[in-house]
Design a protein around this motif. Structure first.
Motif, PDB file in Angstrom:
ATOM      1  N   VAL A 357     -14.492 -21.136 -10.829  1.00 45.14           N
ATOM      2  CA  VAL A 357     -12.826 -21.408 -10.528  1.00 45.14           C
ATOM      3  C   VAL A 357     -12.437 -20.249 -10.210  1.00 45.14           C
ATOM      4  CG1 VAL A 357     -10.575 -22.017 -10.627  1.00 45.14           C
ATOM      5  CG2 VAL A 357     -12.774 -23.084 -11.112  1.00 45.14           C
ATOM      6  N   PHE A 358     -12.565 -19.174 -11.312  1.00 46.12           N
ATOM      7  CA  PHE A 358     -12.227 -18.297 -10.577  1.00 46.12           C
ATOM      8  C   PHE A 358     -12.975 -17.581  -9.688  1.00 46.12           C
ATOM      9  CE2 PHE A 358     -11.523 -13.525 -11.935  1.00 46.12           C
ATOM     10  CZ  PHE A 358     -10.149 -13.712 -11.969  1.00 46.12           C
ATOM     11  N   ALA A 359     -14.621 -17.314 -10.036  1.00 47.03           N
ATOM     12  CA  ALA A 359     -15.102 -16.617  -8.968  1.00 47.03           C
ATOM     13  C   ALA A 359     -14.332 -17.695  -7.111  1.00 47.03           C
ATOM     14  CB  ALA A 359     -16.640 -16.546  -8.918  1.00 47.03           C
ATOM     15  N   ARG A 360     -14.598 -18.709  -6.910  1.00 50.13           N
ATOM     16  CA  ARG A 360     -14.352 -19.213  -5.835  1.00 50.13           C
ATOM     17  C   ARG A 360     -12.711 -18.828  -5.750  1.00 50.13           C
ATOM     18  NH1 ARG A 360     -16.578 -23.930  -8.342  1.00 50.13           N
ATOM     19  NH2 ARG A 360     -14.860 -24.512  -8.465  1.00 50.13           N
ATOM     20  N   GLN A 361     -11.459 -18.814  -6.018  1.00 52.71           N
ATOM     21  CA  GLN A 361     -10.313 -17.982  -5.836  1.00 52.71           C
ATOM     22  C   GLN A 361     -10.342 -16.608  -5.749  1.00 52.71           C
ATOM     23  OE1 GLN A 361      -8.470 -18.982  -9.661  1.00 52.71           O
ATOM     24  NE2 GLN A 361      -7.157 -20.929  -8.681  1.00 52.71           N
ATOM     25  N   SER A 362     -11.482 -15.643  -5.829  1.00 57.50           N
ATOM     26  CA  SER A 362     -11.624 -14.329  -5.983  1.00 57.50           C
ATOM     27  C   SER A 362     -12.057 -14.659  -4.681  1.00 57.50           C
ATOM     28  CB  SER A 362     -12.204 -13.720  -6.563  1.00 57.50           C
ATOM     29  OG  SER A 362     -11.783 -13.488  -8.066  1.00 57.50           O
ATOM     30  N   TYR A 363     -13.172 -14.896  -4.250  1.00 55.40           N
ATOM     31  CA  TYR A 363     -13.906 -15.440  -3.129  1.00 55.40           C
ATOM     32  C   TYR A 363     -12.629 -16.028  -1.971  1.00 55.40           C
ATOM     33  CZ  TYR A 363     -17.503 -16.584   0.712  1.00 55.40           C
ATOM     34  OH  TYR A 363     -18.185 -16.638   1.581  1.00 55.40           O
ATOM     35  N   ASN A 364     -12.567 -16.882  -2.244  1.00 58.06           N
ATOM     36  CA  ASN A 364     -11.131 -16.708  -0.946  1.00 58.06           C
ATOM     37  C   ASN A 364      -9.794 -15.870  -0.356  1.00 58.06           C
ATOM     38  OD1 ASN A 364     -12.279 -19.638  -1.032  1.00 58.06           O
ATOM     39  ND2 ASN A 364     -11.238 -20.097  -2.221  1.00 58.06           N
ATOM     40  N   LYS A 365      -9.643 -15.373  -1.856  1.00 54.05           N
ATOM     41  CA  LYS A 365      -8.566 -14.706  -1.712  1.00 54.05           C
ATOM     42  C   LYS A 365      -9.431 -13.323  -0.762  1.00 54.05           C
ATOM     43  CE  LYS A 365      -5.844 -14.704  -5.720  1.00 54.05           C
ATOM     44  NZ  LYS A 365      -4.914 -14.543  -6.624  1.00 54.05           N
ATOM     45  N   ALA A 366     -10.332 -12.580  -0.881  1.00 46.21           N
ATOM     46  CA  ALA A 366     -11.223 -11.851  -0.417  1.00 46.21           C
ATOM     47  C   ALA A 366     -11.551 -12.090   1.331  1.00 46.21           C
ATOM     48  CB  ALA A 366     -12.694 -11.203  -0.753  1.00 46.21           C
ATOM     49  N   MET A 367     -11.412 -13.569   1.336  1.00 48.93           N
ATOM     50  CA  MET A 367     -11.976 -13.751   2.766  1.00 48.93           C
ATOM     51  C   MET A 367     -10.433 -14.284   3.640  1.00 48.93           C
ATOM     52  SD  MET A 367     -15.366 -14.952   3.880  1.00 48.93           S
ATOM     53  CE  MET A 367     -15.233 -15.512   4.841  1.00 48.93           C
ATOM     54  N   ALA A 368      -9.750 -14.494   2.906  1.00 47.49           N
ATOM     55  CA  ALA A 368      -8.068 -14.340   3.055  1.00 47.49           C
ATOM     56  C   ALA A 368      -7.343 -12.895   4.214  1.00 47.49           C
ATOM     57  CB  ALA A 368      -7.222 -14.987   2.198  1.00 47.49           C
ATOM     58  N   LEU A 370      -9.557 -10.547   4.754  1.00 45.79           N
ATOM     59  CA  LEU A 370     -10.331 -10.245   5.716  1.00 45.79           C
ATOM     60  C   LEU A 370     -10.115 -11.446   6.992  1.00 45.79           C
ATOM     61  CD1 LEU A 370     -13.830  -9.778   3.558  1.00 45.79           C
ATOM     62  CD2 LEU A 370     -12.177  -7.506   4.563  1.00 45.79           C
ATOM     63  N   LYS A 371      -9.219 -11.474   7.052  1.00 44.80           N
ATOM     64  CA  LYS A 371      -9.562 -12.847   8.457  1.00 44.80           C
ATOM     65  C   LYS A 371      -8.988 -12.290   9.355  1.00 44.80           C
ATOM     66  CE  LYS A 371      -7.032 -16.662   9.461  1.00 44.80           C
ATOM     67  NZ  LYS A 371      -5.558 -17.703   9.970  1.00 44.80           N
ATOM     68  N   ASP A 372      -8.230 -10.650   9.990  1.00 42.16           N
ATOM     69  CA  ASP A 372      -8.131 -10.422  11.146  1.00 42.16           C
ATOM     70  C   ASP A 372      -9.040  -9.543  10.903  1.00 42.16           C
ATOM     71  OD1 ASP A 372      -6.542 -12.433  11.799  1.00 42.16           O
ATOM     72  OD2 ASP A 372      -5.001 -11.360  10.693  1.00 42.16           O
TER      73      ASP A 372
END
Length: 453
Positions: A357-368, A370-372
């Motif tokens: 769960v924590f890894a996925r949250q961290s991954y999603n925050k990084a993707m957000a 890097l979005k632009d």
């Protein structure tokens, strides 16, 4: 904070003891066996009855900072279970006991702590910046957040009277700080570093911390008391004494950390237990080799109980040598679940579930973040994998063990090639080499000084 917030029983001088209490203290002072104890912090406990698992609650959790609130109650039950099984002499909770100071969360938590004490482990608590006068106290129902009742400082000392305040040798008149004898030859200087007097007028909880000048003076008196009994002191506070990150961030280290350090050195105190920053880190001043002419002062920031890897500090104290040990230990959620016949697969495999769960949250925050950016989608994914892997280890205090492997990942080089930006700076700060271990420490407490000498 205003002195009117403090119960009338607060004193800045030793509290009188009855004959039985005096005999107990005298007996404890003569004992010489080492004691084991735990420190946990940032439990952020949320009463299960305040959330229905609905849309509002899920949105709150997903937008948060990694706290595993859906299993908040089960996590605290597991900590109670661990204490009942392993029976440390005492348990320290260094603030942010509740999610946002909800009255029902405090009451339910106090009930759990009574069970810990009933099993033979004393409990000592102090408030954190989330716990008092918090206008953000909420319950969650369907798609709505609903304002919940919060508590005052007076409520706090009443609810947690059995967990430090009623046993105090001395109470500070201007804060919820107190001095207590936790074990033979060992006092805990429990410091209230939070600022909550203006929370309601601000409309939000003040997160930065400080120690009042009058409280610093009271600490001098506490050191004198300990010196007279030839006892050692461990100082406990919610906010950090030292910096635990190279990033330029505010609100974690005490606003008056330099003045506090002067007081600690003057009083001969060299170990602080803190929390607040949520990650596992051990810092010392002066930083560098331990053969410095200045005795190192250590600040152990134990990672948040509410955040992966859901760990506490397991410690020991030897009253003869004043030696202290510290190492991290994860709460045995799986053991508690099995012992109670729980069939939830997430709880029965909690370690891997919570890390995922924590890894996925961290991954999603990084993707957000890097979005632009101009990186390709595959490059963004590669960078987000680095963020997830590094963040999991960083919060556990084990980043050094995984650095070689992480630095060889393609995404790491892409982060290092970025020119500025918060996330890039955060990655670099997590990947810095460090001399000290962040998960274990062996040190010796200095003897408190009697300032009248």
């Amino acid at each position: 904070m205003a002195a009117s917030f403090i119960l009338a029983s607060c004193k800045d001088t030793p509290l009188p003891l009855g004959n039985a209490a005096e005999s107990s203290v005298a007996a404890a002072e003569n004992a010489t066996d080492p004691v084991s104890f735990w420190v946990a912090t940032d439990t952020h406990y949320l009463d299960k009855d305040l959330q229905d698992g609905g849309e509002a609650f899920q949105a709150y959790v997903n937008g948060g900072d990694g706290k595993i609130l859906p299993y908040s109650d089960e996590l605290m039950e597991a900590l109670v279970y661990d204490a009942q099984q392993k029976k440390p002499e005492f348990l320290i909770l260094s603030g942010d006991l509740t999610n946002n100071g909800e009255a029902s969360s405090h009451k339910k938590l106090a009930e759990k702590l009574k069970r810990v004490e009933a099993s033979g482990t004393d409990v000592y608590v102090i408030p954190g910046n989330h716990d008092l006068n918090n206008p953000w106290a909420r319950s969650f129902k369907a798609d709505k957040q609903i304002v919940a009742e919060h508590i005052t400082p007076g409520d706090f000392t009443e609810l947690y009277s059995d967990f430090g305040y009623s046993e105090a040798i001395s109470r500070d008149k201007d804060s919820l700080s107190y001095l207590v004898q936790a074990a033979p030859g060992l006092y805990l200087l429990m410091i209230d570093s939070s600022q909550y007097a203006n929370n309601e007028s601000y409309g939000f909880p003040q997160t930065d911390g400080r120690i009042l000048p009058s409280t610093l003076s009271w600490m001098d008196e506490c050191a004198k008391l300990a010196a007279e009994k030839q006892a050692s002191i461990i100082t406990v506070m919610h906010h950090n004494l030292l910096s635990h990150t190279s990033m330029s961030v505010s609100g974690f280290k005490l606003n008056n950390s330099q003045e506090t350090m002067k007081t600690l050195r003057k009083d001969g105190l060299n170990l602080v237990l803190s929390g607040h920053i949520h990650m596992q880190d051990i810092a010392r001043d002066p930083d560098g080799t331990t053969d410095s002419r200045d005795t190192p002062v250590y600040d152990i920031a134990t990672s948040a109980m509410a955040v992966n890897p859901h760990q506490y500090g397991a410690m020991s104290f030897d009253p003869v040598t004043r030696a202290v040990t510290y190492h991290t230990a994860a709460v045995d959620v799986e053991g508690w679940a099995k012992a109670n016949g729980n069939t939830d697969p997430h709880l029965l495999a909690f370690k891997s579930y919570a890390e995922g769960v924590f890894a996925r949250q961290s991954y999603n925050k990084a993707m957000a973040r890097l979005k632009d950016s101009t990186f390709s989608e595959s490059e963004k994914q590669s960078m987000a994998k680095v963020m997830a892997r590094l963040n999991v280890n960083y919060f556990a205090g084990t980043a050094a063990n995984a650095l070689d492997e992480i630095k060889s990942m393609p995404g790491y080089k892409l982060w290092m090639g970025m020119d500025g930006g918060f996330m890039s700076g955060y990655i670099q700060s997590m990947a810095e080499d460090k001399v000290l271990s962040n998960v274990s420490l062996d040190m010796v407490l200095t003897q408190p000084k009697s300032l009248s000498n």
